[in-house]
Design a protein around this motif. Structure first.
Motif, PDB file in Angstrom:
ATOM      1  N   GLU A 141       0.822  -1.106  -0.070  1.00 37.19           N
ATOM      2  CA  GLU A 141       0.020   0.169   0.326  1.00 37.19           C
ATOM      3  C   GLU A 141       0.943   1.329   0.134  1.00 37.19           C
ATOM      4  OE1 GLU A 141      -3.706  -0.188   2.501  1.00 37.19           O
ATOM      5  OE2 GLU A 141      -2.675  -1.788   3.486  1.00 37.19           O
ATOM      6  N   LEU A 142       2.147   1.161  -0.182  1.00 39.26           N
ATOM      7  CA  LEU A 142       2.872   2.357  -0.009  1.00 39.26           C
ATOM      8  C   LEU A 142       2.908   3.096  -1.222  1.00 39.26           C
ATOM      9  CD1 LEU A 142       5.097   3.420   2.122  1.00 39.26           C
ATOM     10  CD2 LEU A 142       6.837   2.314   0.666  1.00 39.26           C
ATOM     11  N   ARG A 143       2.946   4.245  -1.179  1.00 36.86           N
ATOM     12  CA  ARG A 143       2.891   5.119  -2.360  1.00 36.86           C
ATOM     13  C   ARG A 143       4.070   4.792  -3.078  1.00 36.86           C
ATOM     14  NH1 ARG A 143       2.100  10.492   0.072  1.00 36.86           N
ATOM     15  NH2 ARG A 143       4.143  10.976  -0.936  1.00 36.86           N
ATOM     16  N   SER A 144       3.989   4.685  -4.640  1.00 37.88           N
ATOM     17  CA  SER A 144       5.256   4.335  -5.424  1.00 37.88           C
ATOM     18  C   SER A 144       6.435   5.211  -5.221  1.00 37.88           C
ATOM     19  CB  SER A 144       4.987   4.147  -6.950  1.00 37.88           C
ATOM     20  OG  SER A 144       4.567   5.588  -7.254  1.00 37.88           O
ATOM     21  N   ASP A 145       6.060   6.702  -5.032  1.00 38.61           N
ATOM     22  CA  ASP A 145       7.237   7.541  -4.936  1.00 38.61           C
ATOM     23  C   ASP A 145       7.808   7.500  -3.397  1.00 38.61           C
ATOM     24  OD1 ASP A 145       5.248   8.747  -3.095  1.00 38.61           O
ATOM     25  OD2 ASP A 145       5.149  10.737  -4.262  1.00 38.61           O
ATOM     26  N   ARG A 146       7.591   6.470  -2.718  1.00 42.32           N
ATOM     27  CA  ARG A 146       8.297   6.363  -1.219  1.00 42.32           C
ATOM     28  C   ARG A 146       8.823   5.011  -1.269  1.00 42.32           C
ATOM     29  NH1 ARG A 146       4.461   8.208   3.728  1.00 42.32           N
ATOM     30  NH2 ARG A 146       6.544   9.261   4.226  1.00 42.32           N
ATOM     31  N   ARG A 147       8.737   4.248  -2.277  1.00 44.10           N
ATOM     32  CA  ARG A 147       9.284   3.042  -2.147  1.00 44.10           C
ATOM     33  C   ARG A 147      10.872   2.974  -2.162  1.00 44.10           C
ATOM     34  NH1 ARG A 147       5.678  -0.410  -6.532  1.00 44.10           N
ATOM     35  NH2 ARG A 147       3.708  -0.610  -4.969  1.00 44.10           N
ATOM     36  N   HIS A 148      11.500   3.967  -2.749  1.00 42.51           N
ATOM     37  CA  HIS A 148      12.847   4.118  -2.780  1.00 42.51           C
ATOM     38  C   HIS A 148      13.436   4.129  -1.333  1.00 42.51           C
ATOM     39  CE1 HIS A 148      11.936   8.463  -2.290  1.00 42.51           C
ATOM     40  NE2 HIS A 148      13.079   8.802  -1.868  1.00 42.51           N
ATOM     41  N   ARG A 149      12.730   4.349  -0.205  1.00 44.02           N
ATOM     42  CA  ARG A 149      13.222   4.598   0.853  1.00 44.02           C
ATOM     43  C   ARG A 149      13.190   3.042   1.674  1.00 44.02           C
ATOM     44  NH1 ARG A 149       9.511   9.451   2.660  1.00 44.02           N
ATOM     45  NH2 ARG A 149      10.528   9.235   4.779  1.00 44.02           N
ATOM     46  N   ILE A 150      12.576   2.066   1.122  1.00 44.81           N
ATOM     47  CA  ILE A 150      12.725   0.904   1.609  1.00 44.81           C
ATOM     48  C   ILE A 150      14.272  -0.014   1.526  1.00 44.81           C
ATOM     49  CG2 ILE A 150      11.881  -1.562   1.169  1.00 44.81           C
ATOM     50  CD1 ILE A 150       9.258  -0.662   0.230  1.00 44.81           C
ATOM     51  N   THR A 151      14.635  -0.610   2.172  1.00 42.43           N
ATOM     52  CA  THR A 151      15.652  -1.336   2.194  1.00 42.43           C
ATOM     53  C   THR A 151      15.536  -2.851   2.687  1.00 42.43           C
ATOM     54  OG1 THR A 151      16.430  -0.887   4.555  1.00 42.43           O
ATOM     55  CG2 THR A 151      17.413   0.329   2.530  1.00 42.43           C
TER      56      THR A 151
END
Length: 432
Positions: free
Chosen positions: A247-257
């Motif tokens: 459910e995470l917005r696509s523009d926030r996925r770069h903050r996943i590790t």
């Protein structure tokens, strides 16, 4: 009091959440004591001790739910929690030791204490919903509560079965569904064992957002019956739900590790359409299935249109508000049908035949097989419906596994591509 139609969508209370970290435990205990002082009781001492313990469980669960709602990045701007307080017969989906009949009283007490804002039940429109008051939200922050402080009781059902009721949602014209109580079989026991192994593996895979643990993972598979009268079976839909990254917005996925590494996002190219082609012709579509004439700049609309056309019964006579918003101005249902059948003449007879839930079943079977394969190889990956997110260094191995699994399930390997993640640069592009 706001009218029902003015309230944003709510998330549903998860009765399995618990307080694990010291800060959250201390906050829950303090609130439980305040609730007890708020609720007078003439019970005997032993009965009162039992009631205090059971109310404490409800308070702890509510506080954990409110904390996860307040802190989770995928729940941004969603601050309503639906708490169904109706007295209903317990089912396999309920937590057996959860004293649901005490929920209403605890909610009222927490409202009186200035901890919750309550929106009452509205017939056929919404359950009772609550939101933390600004002071309570600030208290969660002052206590330095983290998502890693939230735990989960064991025993939640991971194999869900729903059925279409025959009624249609007035809002978006989609079929309404209800949950089905079913009896276990060898098949459901196997399906549940698979999900238990997958969830254990996901919880050990080092998923983080901004370096922070995001709480326990408990994915569930959602199966479907086309009708309430259908025999209970588990061969339609079956998609995996419940991951915070879904459910995470696509523009926030770069903050996943994952394991401290940035992620790679791998996708079965045009999966839904490709599965339809494999079903009908035995081989994938030779090209980009979503390169529809006139929709070159509306790829999201093309994908949604494909899902809509293959998932409905009968011809498409009008566009849903969601589909209309995803297409260029002036497009009609007829124009959409004509454009798709020109690009996909082989699918002409499949449109309007409700194939969608069958394709989802194949898609979900592939995903379960893929996750179990990656588990066996010690590679962590976050499942999406038609792809996975994995650590960048594992991208090539995961792409190979994706093709290997589709060849095993379908007798043909589906093409795998890397999708761009906003905010990252990429090297790997397509599996050989």
């Amino acid at each position: 009091m706001s009218s029902p139609n003015e309230l944003p969508p709510a998330i549903f209370l998860d009765p399995w959440l618990t307080a694990e970290g010291d800060g959250l435990k201390a906050l829950s205990q303090t609130i439980a004591e305040r609730v007890e002082r708020q609720i007078s009781s003439n019970l005997s001492q032993s009965a009162r001790r039992d009631a205090i313990s059971r109310r404490g469980l409800v308070v702890e669960n509510l506080v954990a739910n409110l904390a996860i709602m307040h802190l989770s990045p995928h729940l941004e701007n969603r601050d309503l929690l639906a708490v169904a307080t109706a007295k209903t017969k317990a089912t396999r989906y309920d937590r057996e030791d959860y004293p649901k009949r005490l929920l209403s009283g605890v909610v009222l007490a927490m409202e009186e204490l200035g901890l919750l804002i309550r929106h009452p039940y509205a017939f056929r429109e919404r359950s009772t919903t609550v939101a933390p008051t600004p002071d309570f939200a600030a208290t969660i922050d002052r206590q330095r509560v983290k998502l890693s402080d939230i735990g989960r009781a064991l025993g939640a059902e991971t194999i869900w079965l729903n059925a279409r009721t025959g009624e249609i949602s007035f809002a978006d014209r989609t079929p309404l569904k209800c949950r089905i109580e079913y009896q276990d079989t060898e098949e459901t026991i196997l399906l549940r064992d698979q999900m238990e192994r997958i969830n254990a593996y996901l919880n050990q895979s080092g998923f983080r957002f901004d370096g922070e643990h995001q709480g326990p993972v408990c994915l569930r598979r959602m199966f479907l019956l086309r009708s309430l009268s259908d025999p209970h079976s588990f061969n339609l839909s079956g998609r995996l739900f419940g991951g915070w990254w879904q459910e995470l917005r696509s523009d926030r996925r770069h903050r996943i590790t994952i394991g401290g590494e940035r992620i790679t996002d791998l996708d079965f190219q045009g999966a839904f359409c490709q599965l339809m082609y494999v079903h009908l012709t035995g081989k994938p579509f030779p090209g980009d299935p979503y390169a529809i004439e006139g929709l070159e700049d509306h790829r999201g609309g093309a994908k949604l249109a494909m899902l809509t056309l293959l998932s409905r019964r009968g011809d498409l006579k009008r566009l849903s508000p969601e589909l209309k918003a995803a297409l260029p101005r002036g497009w009609t249902a007829k124009r959409l049908m004509d454009a798709f059948t020109r690009h996909h003449p082989a699918l002409r007879d499949a449109i309007g035949k409700d194939y969608g839930v069958e394709l989802m079943a194949t898609e979900s079977r592939i995903m379960v097989e893929l996750l179990l394969t990656l588990k066996a190889r010690g590679i962590g990956a976050m499942p999406l419906h038609d792809g996975v997110q994995c650590a960048a260094s594992s991208g090539g191995l995961v792409a190979e596994a994706m093709q290997e699994v589709t060849e095993r399930v379908l007798s043909v390997a589906l093409p795998v591509v890397e999708k761009p993640v906003v905010g990252q640069e990429w090297g790997y592009k397509e599996a050989a």
